[in-house]
Design a protein around this motif. Structure first.
Motif, PDB file in Angstrom:
ATOM      1  N   LEU A 185       0.826  -1.350   0.049  1.00  0.00           N
ATOM      2  CA  LEU A 185       0.098   0.579  -0.228  1.00  0.00           C
ATOM      3  C   LEU A 185       0.984   1.109   0.166  1.00  0.00           C
ATOM      4  CD1 LEU A 185      -2.647  -0.881   2.887  1.00  0.00           C
ATOM      5  CD2 LEU A 185      -2.936  -1.141   0.014  1.00  0.00           C
ATOM      6  N   PHE A 186       0.402   2.407  -0.807  1.00  0.00           N
ATOM      7  CA  PHE A 186       1.132   3.277  -0.779  1.00  0.00           C
ATOM      8  C   PHE A 186       0.908   4.360   0.247  1.00  0.00           C
ATOM      9  CE2 PHE A 186       1.117   1.664  -5.468  1.00  0.00           C
ATOM     10  CZ  PHE A 186       1.939   2.220  -5.959  1.00  0.00           C
ATOM     11  N   CYS A 221      -6.199  -4.926   0.094  1.00  0.00           N
ATOM     12  CA  CYS A 221      -5.757  -5.381  -1.079  1.00  0.00           C
ATOM     13  C   CYS A 221      -6.217  -5.805  -2.244  1.00  0.00           C
ATOM     14  CB  CYS A 221      -4.255  -6.316  -1.443  1.00  0.00           C
ATOM     15  SG  CYS A 221      -2.654  -4.795  -0.297  1.00  0.00           S
ATOM     16  N   ASN A 273      -5.246   4.811  -2.357  1.00  0.00           N
ATOM     17  CA  ASN A 273      -5.423   3.569  -2.312  1.00  0.00           C
ATOM     18  C   ASN A 273      -5.999   2.571  -3.408  1.00  0.00           C
ATOM     19  OD1 ASN A 273      -2.276   2.250  -1.446  1.00  0.00           O
ATOM     20  ND2 ASN A 273      -2.542   4.080  -0.074  1.00  0.00           N
ATOM     21  N   ARG A 318      -9.469  -3.579  -2.515  1.00  0.00           N
ATOM     22  CA  ARG A 318      -8.765  -2.761  -4.279  1.00  0.00           C
ATOM     23  C   ARG A 318      -9.058  -3.677  -5.131  1.00  0.00           C
ATOM     24  NH1 ARG A 318      -2.585  -0.156  -3.284  1.00  0.00           N
ATOM     25  NH2 ARG A 318      -2.224  -2.984  -3.771  1.00  0.00           N
ATOM     26  N   ASP A 329      -0.710   6.607   1.508  1.00  0.00           N
ATOM     27  CA  ASP A 329      -1.937   8.043   0.871  1.00  0.00           C
ATOM     28  C   ASP A 329      -3.191   7.396   1.650  1.00  0.00           C
ATOM     29  OD1 ASP A 329      -3.023   9.597  -0.720  1.00  0.00           O
ATOM     30  OD2 ASP A 329      -2.225   9.568  -2.263  1.00  0.00           O
TER      31      ASP A 329
END
Length: 594
Positions: free
Chosen positions: A437-438, A498, A445, A501, A440
């Motif tokens: 994950l970034f 994730c 994300n 996402r 942010d």
């Protein structure tokens, strides 16, 4: 342009800004040509002083300064004009140097994103970071110095030698030969400097890699009490970098003075031969002074090249490293066809993947048929090739042999190598065990998979991944910043986000590479049940290929594929494999009756 001259290839980037380049070149040309003109005017003024024309005694005993004041006004005007031109030229050179640095870094970053995973595994993070930072900065320094130390010096040599030859051919030609000889020695020495700087660059890569791993792996380091050993390793890498840097500097300091001395002999020649010409009446005092000033300017400027030769040698090595990256070509080439809308299945026919050494295949003659909407669990011992097989589906890895097809029976099947990779990776997604994950917000994300997703779409994806409880614990909801690599979340929370996402992107085929390893059996079952219900709730079905070593995961699948030493040796239901395959029973820890 030849790849043998990487620094010249960087200069060719000035084509990106032709008008500013032309204007800067014009300003520097005007500045240096006017330098010779300024020295010539000074010589004429001194000659007028020599002849007694600058200050004239009048009959009444007063002095007429009109000629002297005229020369003073002219020389001040020329100096001010040259100063303004130099300022504008230098300012433009700095601006376009920074613009070129931006272009280089943008191209490097785009290339890093474009290259295959195999290239990244081979070169590591440190080398990529070094090329984007240290190497690019060195190129910027060289490109800025190019105007002052190369382009401007070349113009100055032409103007100075031309003016000296106008006074007397030998007065200009001998310094030219001496200057070219000294510069040839300087250029020859850069080869050694480039070799030394390559060693410096490699040492800097190692420092960067060590630092990156030290920051990223700080939890592991602390968990095992490795701080002293990691600090010692880092100190060793820094000392090696310092050692190679000192070698390069020592070579430059010991070898640059010789050509500088040779170049300075041109100044001696102009003074000696000019005095000889004055004695013969072929040169006046003003012209001698102008010649000496011209020679002095030339020597100082050419010696300046010696002082920045280290900069150019460093930049040459850095340019070579940058172009090695920019010239690299992905081994995976995108096709032109797009996948049909609707359900997707997978067919693997005699698929093999070989490592770089080609000594033993990672995957060997693998056959598998995943029907649209079906869930298959892929099991096998560590190193059997499960992650490699998943990486084949979105073409993160290329198969060396065999055929991989995607599609369905109604709309047909397509060879994966003929598909547009961007379209393919939107429809086929692999979620890795290591959740990334970034640094942010949660919403940012999530929207990586679907930039135009609404908050309601994100909430639905989180619900499907059984991650809606994670959202409730975040202080600012979707706008909560989750830290570098999602450090503020647990492993299971990161895995569910994730997965959410990937579901938000509405892929038709999803590969889970141990992506539910941190989840409990109940949560895992809820997620699989939610995915199965997509057919009824959203009118779309999602095919799943799940890599797992957990029996609870395997029991949720429609079928199980067993990988052994790179081969798919059995495909069937859990009950069938548990009853008839001893390797499967041993791997999953079950008896034939289960």
């Amino acid at each position: 342009m030849s790849k043998s001259y990487p620094l010249l290839r960087c200069l060719a980037l000035y084509r990106e800004m032709p008008w500013r380049f032309a204007l800067t070149a014009t300003l520097f040309a005007a500045s240096n040509l006017s330098m010779a003109w300024q020295q010539w005017l000074l010589g004429r003024a001194i000659h007028d002083v020599e002849l007694g024309k600058a200050v004239v005694a009048q009959a009444d005993g007063s002095l007429d300064y009109s000629v002297a004041l005229g020369w003073l006004a002219i020389l001040v005007a020329v100096a001010l004009g040259r100063g303004l031109i130099q300022y504008l030229g230098g300012l433009l050179a700095l601006i376009i140097g920074q613009d070129l640095l931006f272009i280089l870094r943008e191209r490097i970053f785009a290339q890093v994103q474009h290259l295959d995973l195999a290239y990244h595994r081979e070169h590591g993070v440190g080398g990529m970071v070094t090329r984007t930072t240290r190497d690019s900065d060195k190129l910027r320094d060289a490109l800025v110095n190019f105007w002052r130390q190369v382009f401007e010096t070349a113009l100055l040599i032409i103007a100075t030698v031309g003016m000296l030859c106008w006074y007397s051919p030998l007065l200009g030609l001998v310094p030219l030969v001496i200057t070219l000889g000294g510069m040839a020695i300087l250029v020859k020495q850069t080869d050694k400097l480039v070799t030394l700087d390559r060693a410096v660059g490699q040492a800097y890569d190692n420092v960067n890699q060590n630092l990156t791993e030290g920051v990223s792996g700080v939890r592991v380091i602390k968990a095992f009490g490795l701080e002293p050993s990691r600090v010692a390793d880092f100190t060793t890498q820094v000392n090696q970098f310092a050692f190679h840097s000192r070698q390069a500097l020592a070579y430059a300091c010991s070898h640059i003075p010789l050509p500088q001395i040779i170049i300075a002999l041109g100044h001696v020649w102009v003074l000696a031969y000019g005095a000889h010409l004055v004695g013969k009446g072929e040169l006046n005092i003003g012209e001698l002074v102008a010649s000496v000033l011209l020679a002095n300017t030339l020597v100082l400027r050419v010696e300046g090249i010696g002082r920045v030769m280290q900069v150019f040698a460093d930049a040459r090595a850095s340019a070579a490293r940058i172009w090695e990256l920019l010239d690299a070509r992905p081994t995976i080439v995108s096709g032109q066809h797009k996948l049909p809308d609707g359900e997707l299945g997978v067919r693997l026919d005699k698929v093999s993947v070989h490592p770089a050494q080609k000594d033993k295949a990672i995957l060997q003659q693998c056959d598998l048929n995943l029907r649209p909407g079906e869930i298959i669990a892929l099991v096998g011992t560590t190193g059997s090739g499960k992650s490699t097989l998943l990486g084949l589906l979105p073409r993160l890895i290329e198969a060396d042999e065999g055929l991989i097809q995607l599609g369905n029976d109604q709309q047909g099947w397509q060879d994966i190598t003929q598909l547009d990779t961007e379209n393919l990776r939107r429809r086929v997604h692999v979620v890795a065990q290591e959740s990334f994950l970034f640094s942010d917000t949660l919403a940012a994300n999530m929207r990586l998979a679907k930039p135009d997703a609404s908050d309601e779409d994100i909430l639905e994806a989180l619900r499907l991944a059984s991650a809606d409880d994670v959202l409730l614990r975040l202080e600012n909801g979707l706008d909560t910043r989750i830290g570098d690599r999602g450090i503020t979340l647990s492993g299971g929370q990161r895995q569910r986000i994730c997965l959410a996402r990937a579901l938000l992107g509405q892929a038709s085929l999803l590969g889970l590479d141990d992506a539910t390893s941190a989840l409990d059996a109940a949560t895992e079952q809820r997620i699989i049940d939610n995915i199965r219900q997509l057919k009824h709730s959203q009118g779309r079905s999602l095919s799943l290929l799940i890599v797992s070593s957990k029996l609870s995961t395997v029991l949720l699948a429609d079928k199980v594929a067993l990988l052994e030493q790179g081969r798919i040796v059995a495909v069937g239901t859990h009950q069938e494999l548990a009853q008839h395959n001893s390797v499967y029973r041993e791997l999953m820890g079950v008896s034939s009756g289960q």
